[in-house]
Every structure is written in C-alpha cells, then in structure tokens.
Design an enzyme around this catalytic site. Structure first.
Site, PDB file in Angstrom:
ATOM      1  N   ARG A  74       0.794  -1.078  -0.225  1.00  0.00           N
ATOM      2  CA  ARG A  74      -0.221   0.066  -0.058  1.00  0.00           C
ATOM      3  C   ARG A  74       1.070   0.959  -0.229  1.00  0.00           C
ATOM      4  O   ARG A  74       1.765   1.371   0.617  1.00  0.00           O
ATOM      5  CB  ARG A  74      -0.794   0.379   0.570  1.00  0.00           C
ATOM      6  CG  ARG A  74      -2.519  -0.950   1.072  1.00  0.00           C
ATOM      7  CD  ARG A  74      -3.084  -1.503   2.411  1.00  0.00           C
ATOM      8  NE  ARG A  74      -4.217  -1.695   2.286  1.00  0.00           N
ATOM      9  CZ  ARG A  74      -4.967  -1.892   1.725  1.00  0.00           C
ATOM     10  NH1 ARG A  74      -5.487  -0.986   0.363  1.00  0.00           N
ATOM     11  NH2 ARG A  74      -6.098  -2.973   1.738  1.00  0.00           N
ATOM     12  N   THR A 135     -10.629  -4.240  -7.059  1.00  0.00           N
ATOM     13  CA  THR A 135     -11.565  -4.419  -5.934  1.00  0.00           C
ATOM     14  C   THR A 135     -12.873  -4.822  -5.648  1.00  0.00           C
ATOM     15  O   THR A 135     -13.303  -4.790  -6.201  1.00  0.00           O
ATOM     16  CB  THR A 135     -11.789  -2.732  -5.817  1.00  0.00           C
ATOM     17  OG1 THR A 135     -11.914  -2.242  -3.816  1.00  0.00           O
ATOM     18  CG2 THR A 135     -12.617  -2.102  -6.620  1.00  0.00           C
ATOM     19  N   ASP A 137     -14.619  -4.103  -3.318  1.00  0.00           N
ATOM     20  CA  ASP A 137     -15.484  -3.146  -3.116  1.00  0.00           C
ATOM     21  C   ASP A 137     -16.214  -3.204  -4.526  1.00  0.00           C
ATOM     22  O   ASP A 137     -17.572  -2.589  -4.194  1.00  0.00           O
ATOM     23  CB  ASP A 137     -15.115  -1.977  -2.764  1.00  0.00           C
ATOM     24  CG  ASP A 137     -14.453  -2.039  -0.984  1.00  0.00           C
ATOM     25  OD1 ASP A 137     -15.077  -3.053  -0.979  1.00  0.00           O
ATOM     26  OD2 ASP A 137     -13.776  -1.314  -0.924  1.00  0.00           O
ATOM     27  N   ARG A 172     -31.226 -16.779  17.760  1.00  0.00           N
ATOM     28  CA  ARG A 172     -30.012 -15.646  18.146  1.00  0.00           C
ATOM     29  C   ARG A 172     -29.872 -14.213  16.001  1.00  0.00           C
ATOM     30  O   ARG A 172     -30.618 -14.876  15.447  1.00  0.00           O
ATOM     31  CB  ARG A 172     -28.347 -15.810  18.258  1.00  0.00           C
ATOM     32  CG  ARG A 172     -28.594 -16.907  19.244  1.00  0.00           C
ATOM     33  CD  ARG A 172     -27.010 -16.640  19.484  1.00  0.00           C
ATOM     34  NE  ARG A 172     -26.446 -17.116  21.178  1.00  0.00           N
ATOM     35  CZ  ARG A 172     -25.237 -17.401  20.990  1.00  0.00           C
ATOM     36  NH1 ARG A 172     -24.867 -17.745  20.339  1.00  0.00           N
ATOM     37  NH2 ARG A 172     -25.880 -18.010  22.646  1.00  0.00           N
ATOM     38  N   MET A 179     -16.582  -6.388   3.881  1.00  0.00           N
ATOM     39  CA  MET A 179     -16.652  -4.858   3.473  1.00  0.00           C
ATOM     40  C   MET A 179     -16.685  -3.976   3.014  1.00  0.00           C
ATOM     41  O   MET A 179     -17.497  -4.228   2.242  1.00  0.00           O
ATOM     42  CB  MET A 179     -14.461  -5.590   3.335  1.00  0.00           C
ATOM     43  CG  MET A 179     -13.628  -5.956   4.319  1.00  0.00           C
ATOM     44  SD  MET A 179     -12.217  -6.250   2.715  1.00  0.00           S
ATOM     45  CE  MET A 179     -11.072  -5.032   2.600  1.00  0.00           C
TER      46      MET A 179
END
Length: 248
Positions: A74, A135, A137, A172, A179
């Site tokens: 990065r 990516t 995303d 539950r 992400m």
C-alpha cells in the site's frame, strides 16, 4: 520490440494472477518479442527499481493461484505526492526515472481507487499507463464490474448461508460485517444472495428503530432468528447528519 512494465498495488484480492496472465498472454500473442518487466510489491518496486524481466513460463500455472505473483503493497496517494514525505525522495520522479532507465513503452497497473489516482499522476507527468480496476468493493468510478468483486461475493454469500442454521438453532440475531467503507455493493449482493434479513450499506443511512421493527416483525411471524449483513461503512441517520470531522 516493446517493453512493458507490470505491477499490482493496494490490497490483495482474488483474480489478480488471472488478470496478470491475461495481460501477458495478450501481449505475447500480439507482439511475440515483447519484454515484460514485473515490479515487486507495487509502486514500491517502481520507486526503488526492484524488477525483473519475466518470461512466458512465469505466467503459466497461475490462473487459479491466489494472491499475486508480483507481490503488493500500500502506497497511499498522499505519500506519493511531492512534499508529503519530506524525509524521502521525490517518489514520482523516482518512478519516472525507473521507467526511463528501463526504456519502457508503457506501464500496466492493477489496483483500486488509490492506485488509479497515482497512475493518473504518472500519466500527467508523461508516463504511458494502462490500468485495470481491482477491488472487492466494486467502487472504481466508471467501471461496471471490478475483478475480485465476484469472488468476494461468492465467499461472503457462503458465510451468510452457513450461519443460518446456527442462528436458527440458538434463536439469535447474527450481525455479519463485510468490507465496504464507502460502497455497499459487496454487502448488498452477498446479503441478497445469502438471504440476509436486514442489509445495511453506506449509501443509505439506516434507522435503528426500523432495524428493530424488522426483527420484531419476524419474531411475530414465528421466525426467532435474524441475520444482518452490515457494510463496515454503514452509519445511522443521525450520524449521517454530522460533518466528516465530527463523525470521526
């Protein structure tokens, strides 16, 4: 003969090696005498000149291999821009110097938004650049589908599928965080495919009361479990009214 530089930058994701293989096969098919230089660990390799000339055999057997054979790192855009790292070299000039020293005709750069910003900066400074959107995303502007996205959706969907029986057995509410800081595509696709009961994404601020009402409504129908798919960047309506500075 053409000399082409190749690097992967930013976060790791599935499909990187397949994309590298596709680039190399196309180049070798189009121009058999092409020389491809692979840079190690993303822009760091371009800055330091850490590269090696690759051979066609280097791209064989990597189609289904995870990660990236070139390594990645990065390098935030703000640390690339001249003046942001006073103690270090001018990173843009260092990358241009490497480009010129090797006599490259172009760079092929695989990465996400930050990677593309740096690639555009290099282009503005005279480097020939071709970029590929990577990516999970799926948030690179102007791109319908980024590689890495569908693989992430498949895995996230599998996780949501598998949690159903545990949630049901124990009555539950399970919250599965995925992400997606600014974009909710991954959570939306996986949530729908996996049958999540509530899906919360950054683009649509949620109201906690509405979430609770949805869960209570399921209980009234005899469904004593719920699954919430939550994008990491999702915020409630009150937080959405705050400035970025106050939100942090």
């Amino acid at each position: 003969m053409r000399r082409i530089g190749l690097l992967t930058s930013g976060g790791d994701c599935q499909g990187l090696n397949a994309a590298l293989r596709g680039v190399a096969k196309a180049l070798y098919e189009w121009m058999p005498d092409t020389e491809i230089y692979g840079f190690r660990d993303g822009y760091h390799g371009l800055i330091t000149g850490n590269s090696n000339m690759m051979k066609p055999g280097d791209f064989s057997g990597i189609l289904t291999l995870g990660g990236t054979i070139l390594g990645t790192s990065r390098q935030p855009f703000k640390t690339i821009v001249k003046g942001e790292d006073e103690d270090g070299p001018d990173k843009v000039e260092a990358m241009l110097a490497t480009y010129r020293k090797l006599g490259l005709d172009a760079m092929v750069i695989l990465g996400g938004n930050g990677t593309h910003k740096t690639a555009n900066l290099l282009r503005e400074n005279g480097m020939r650049v071709v970029t590929l959107p990577k990516t999970i995303d799926n948030d690179v502007w102007g791109t319908d589908l980024t590689f890495g996205f569908q693989s992430a959706v498949d895995i996230a969907t599998h996780v949501i599928d598998n949690i159903h029986t545990t949630a049901m057995s124990h009555s539950r509410v399970f919250i599965i965080e995925l992400m997606g800081h600014d974009a909710g595509w991954l959570t939306l696709h996986a949530g729908v495919a996996g049958g999540a009961d509530v899906i919360l994404i950054p683009e649509i601020p949620y109201k906690l009361g509405s979430v609770c009402a949805t869960i209570e409504n399921r209980i009234s129908q005899g469904k004593h479990f719920s699954i919430i798919a939550l994008a990491e960047g999702a915020i409630d309506a009150e937080e959405a009214e705050l400035s970025k500075k106050k939100l942090r």
